[in-house]
Design an enzyme around this catalytic site. Sequence first.
Site, short mmCIF file in Angstrom:
data_model
loop_
_atom_site.label_atom_id
_atom_site.label_comp_id
_atom_site.label_asym_id
_atom_site.label_seq_id
_atom_site.Cartn_x
_atom_site.Cartn_y
_atom_site.Cartn_z
N TYR A 38 -9.36 -41.71 -16.49
CA TYR A 38 -10.08 -40.66 -15.75
C TYR A 38 -10.32 -41.22 -14.36
CZ TYR A 38 -13.90 -37.61 -14.25
OH TYR A 38 -14.70 -36.75 -13.54
N ASP A 73 -6.61 -37.52 -16.41
CA ASP A 73 -6.97 -36.82 -15.18
C ASP A 73 -6.83 -37.80 -14.02
OD1 ASP A 73 -8.05 -35.40 -13.12
OD2 ASP A 73 -10.01 -35.07 -14.05
N HIS A 108 -10.77 -27.85 -17.26
CA HIS A 108 -9.40 -28.34 -17.34
C HIS A 108 -8.75 -27.79 -18.61
CE1 HIS A 108 -9.57 -31.78 -14.32
NE2 HIS A 108 -10.84 -31.40 -14.41
#
EC number: 3.1.11.2
Length: 518
Positions: free
Chosen positions: A156, A197, A304
């Site tokens: 992330y 991500d 998302h």
Amino acid sequence: MLRVVSWNINGIRRPVQGVANQEPSNCAAVAVGRILDELDADIVCLQETKVTRDALTEPLAIVEGYNSYFSFSRNRSGYSGVATFCKDNATPVAAEEGLSGLFATQNGSVGCYGNMDEFTQEELRALDSEGRALLTQHKIRTWEGKERILTLINVYCPHADPGRPERLVFKMRFYRLLQIRAEALLAAGSHVIILGDLNTAHRPIDHWDAVNLECFEEDPGRKWMDSLLSNLGCQSASHVGPFIDSYRCFQPKQEGAFTCWSAVTGARHLNYGSRLDYVLGDRTLVIDTFQASFLLPEVMGSDHCPVGAVLSVSSVPAKQCPPLCTRFLPEFAGTQLKILRFLVPLEQSPVLEQSVLQHNHQTRVQTCQNKAQVHSTRPRPSQAGSGRGQKNLKSYFQPSPNCPQASPDIELPSPPLMSTLMTPKTSEEEAVAKVVKGRAKASEAKDEKEVQTSFWKSVLAGPLRTPLCGGHREPCVMRTVKKPGPNLGRRFYMCARPRGPPTDPSSRCNFFLWSRPS
């Protein structure tokens, strides 16, 4: 086949749609189980879990049929964090938290860190303290029957806040550390998949408004991705990187393939977003084993959507989970002492019980002797004398000899004498006073009536009428300024429609109006 899925879940403890009727204590656990069943993957990587170790519950961390691994933020609660859930048939041989190796355990770590001399120890610890990376290493078997090592890096990546330049530096240093670790694993002979991500839209096709962004191609994050990825459509050696964007490998010209939308503006309704989530594989792995790479925009519950890939390999599960597995944490393994442990009397040996009883007996004897000694030395009332004996209750109500008595020769003025000191008012003065008092009362009553009338008018009138937007003549929605500055906390009206392309007439118009203070 091996199916891997990545999803920025935006809070693993948030209840999802359809489980609101469950018990509150099991709501999150039921949600995680439903998420894993719906994604139907062998390995599920979650980002932005927003859970710390002290808030992690056993039903949330241990799901039947899976072994899970968590990386927590050590600086802030309810912030960042990643987790990897592996089916029991895809149990990893090693697992590790972080990219630097500072949080690696002695046994079961992945290893292969590369040359990190350009980082200080404080910088490495800061990069890994936000819970942004988790590595799991698996054994896989190709269709030819050969066994290989596959390392998944669940990441992330940081967001670069325009108002905080230091966060852009932090993001780029995190990218650099990620690349060093991934290339070190490749050099050691392991296949590598980076998924999660990445917080960067790589190409203009991956962003809804790239043409209106200033210096889109010059963004440091996009330049880093250019150096990391290979462009399959370009033969130039400058575009050959160690990894491949698997989705663009299968869908090189697919427009509107976004994975993130603004939840505040409702941009998902018109697909007005960007692609920030990726499954990146090393060149050999993608070319030889990747069968598909996909997005799942129909899966709701976050700002998302999940992304994933399918590989033509099978997993060879390890016989035992690595030490980082959550089921080995003391609070879940049954080895951590609980408060109840200290409240239950423990069994004592006969020798210990005899010594305790003997000690208690000696203590009681010594206490009795001390009390007898105190009683023998305390003076009795008869021995102390009559003058110092216990006082009677009536003695407190008798006048004290030290208090001076009033002299009988002093006389107080009589009421007639006091009355002579006051001057009587005339009838004319009394009339004027009555008139003034009456007018004052009338003025007070009038003011009170006006206040009450104004109050009820404001209540019965109801709220102010919501203005209509200029583009669609529809009721607006009220928002509050949250950005620090002179207008912080002020309210304003704007078009209630979701945000979309400016050329789409069904998207939000540019209407704006400050709200008047009530």
